[in-house]
Design a protein around this motif. Structure first.
Motif, PDB file in Angstrom:
ATOM      1  N   MET A  41       0.799  -1.252   0.027  1.00  0.00           N
ATOM      2  CA  MET A  41       0.025  -0.045   0.045  1.00  0.00           C
ATOM      3  C   MET A  41       1.035   1.045   0.214  1.00  0.00           C
ATOM      4  N   ASP A  87      -1.148   6.435   5.176  1.00  0.00           N
ATOM      5  CA  ASP A  87      -1.507   5.382   4.355  1.00  0.00           C
ATOM      6  C   ASP A  87      -2.201   6.125   3.173  1.00  0.00           C
ATOM      7  N   ALA A 145      -4.575   4.861   1.065  1.00  0.00           N
ATOM      8  CA  ALA A 145      -6.054   4.583   0.980  1.00  0.00           C
ATOM      9  C   ALA A 145      -6.816   5.669   1.964  1.00  0.00           C
ATOM     10  N   GLN A 146      -6.039   5.797   3.221  1.00  0.00           N
ATOM     11  CA  GLN A 146      -6.997   6.663   4.010  1.00  0.00           C
ATOM     12  C   GLN A 146      -6.789   7.915   3.621  1.00  0.00           C
ATOM     13  N   ALA A 188      -6.613   9.053   0.554  1.00  0.00           N
ATOM     14  CA  ALA A 188      -7.658   9.198  -0.422  1.00  0.00           C
ATOM     15  C   ALA A 188      -9.011   9.521  -0.026  1.00  0.00           C
ATOM     16  N   GLY A 189      -9.419   8.872   1.076  1.00  0.00           N
ATOM     17  CA  GLY A 189     -10.695   8.963   1.764  1.00  0.00           C
ATOM     18  C   GLY A 189     -11.078  10.324   2.568  1.00  0.00           C
TER      19      GLY A 189
END
Length: 134
Positions: A1, A42, A44-45, A47-48
């Motif tokens: 990731m 991270d 993905a975090q 991006a959210g």
């Protein structure tokens, strides 16, 4: 990731490093340490979080449409000749350029400083990744 250093996260979010540090201290973003001991977030975090923070101005047109990509902004430049025109909008951090007829520019009253909405419906969208980000 993928992971991003706090300074990289700040650049991607369009804020200062200090703002990202405050979000981490407040628990809005979770940071960990990478192998070199640097604070990272991270991907993905991030991006959210970016999606949640991206509250743009309301679309003032109140029209239903199938196109999902709407960019509200200000007209910054209009270059027109007898038949065609190039209209540039600044939509937040994004510059959107549209080619249209000079007649449409006149009918819409487009000139620098006018609020406008760029509606994009494309069958082809090219997505690129920087070298080494895989």
């Amino acid at each position: 990731m993928p992971q991003f250093r706090l300074s990289e996260a700040a650049r991607l979010l369009g804020v200062s490093d200090d703002t990202v540090r405050r979000w981490v201290r407040a628990g809005q973003l979770t940071a960990s340490e990478d192998a070199a001991g640097r604070k990272v977030v991270d991907g993905a975090q991030l991006a959210g979080f970016a999606r949640a923070q991206a509250a743009g101005p309301e679309d003032p047109s109140a029209v239903g449409r199938s196109a999902r990509n709407r960019f509200v902004g200000l007209v910054t430049e209009v270059v027109a000749d007898k038949v065609m025109a190039q209209v540039e909008l600044q939509c937040g951090a994004h510059r959107v350029v549209s080619l249209m007829s000079t007649e449409a520019v006149r009918e819409l009253g487009l000139r620098p400083g006018v609020l406008a909405v760029a509606v994009v419906k494309a069958t082809t969208v090219v997505v690129e990744t920087p070298e080494g980000s895989r």
